[in-house]
Write an enzyme that holds these catalytic residues in place. Sequence first.
Site, PDB file in Angstrom:
ATOM      1  N   SER A  42      22.260  -8.727  30.961  1.00 45.05           N
ATOM      2  CA  SER A  42      22.069  -9.872  30.061  1.00 45.05           C
ATOM      3  C   SER A  42      21.407 -11.059  30.750  1.00 45.05           C
ATOM      4  CB  SER A  42      23.410 -10.314  29.443  1.00 45.05           C
ATOM      5  OG  SER A  42      24.000  -9.247  28.720  1.00 45.05           O
ATOM      6  N   ARG A  43      20.627 -10.796  31.762  1.00 47.63           N
ATOM      7  CA  ARG A  43      19.881 -11.810  32.506  1.00 47.63           C
ATOM      8  C   ARG A  43      20.785 -12.800  33.242  1.00 47.63           C
ATOM      9  NH1 ARG A  43      16.766  -8.343  31.776  1.00 47.63           N
ATOM     10  NH2 ARG A  43      14.600  -8.512  31.080  1.00 47.63           N
ATOM     11  N   LEU A  44      22.048 -12.457  33.444  1.00 48.79           N
ATOM     12  CA  LEU A  44      22.951 -13.303  34.220  1.00 48.79           C
ATOM     13  C   LEU A  44      22.921 -12.838  35.680  1.00 48.79           C
ATOM     14  CD1 LEU A  44      25.903 -13.672  31.702  1.00 48.79           C
ATOM     15  CD2 LEU A  44      24.093 -15.312  32.234  1.00 48.79           C
TER      16      LEU A  44
END
Length: 215
Positions: free
Chosen positions: A193-195
């Site tokens: 999730s692009r974290l």
Amino acid sequence: MSQTLADMRRDYTREGLSEAQAPLEPFSLFEQWFADAVKTEQLPVEPNAMTLATVDAQGRPHCRVLLLKGLDGRGFTFFSNYDSAKGQQLAARPYAAMTFFWPSLERQVRIEGAVERVTAEESDRYFQVRPLGSRIGAWASPQSQVIKDRAELEGLLAETEQRFLDQAPHCPPHWGGYRLVPERIEFWQGRSSRLHDRLNYRRQDDAWLRERLAP
């Protein structure tokens, strides 16, 4: 196109990077990640390939892909023609940034700092272990200069091969190594999730400050 650019994405799920996994200085972590890349990345990916960014005298950035050829506690070493575009840019503004991307490992390393030339002895030592064709090419090619066509380059190559027909080519005075002395090294590990995990090392005097950056 069957898929629009807006729809093109990959979710990173391989692993994370925590402070517990990271030493207080960046070089040993880079060496560990590089060793992982050598074992994991497959051709055509070259583990020591990196994007080098320089800035010209007018402040305009330039990027190209090179190969890392040396690493120790002093910094990261690469070689080039001193008269090339990148050589002129580094002469005008001796700072650069380099980025390594290892897609199989979902990892990226960004390095920034001042650039210095290595000694003539270091340049000659590396030059002598290059393949013969690469050594001759370093003499033959007027790197970054405009030439008429491929035939002109092949003519320069033929002339250079004839010049060194009876002797091994020595290191040209216009060719040699650069060392990027890092002031900042960021380790990026892709996460879902692009974290992403981003651990940043900043040099402060003779020590390194490690900090986490938001993705």
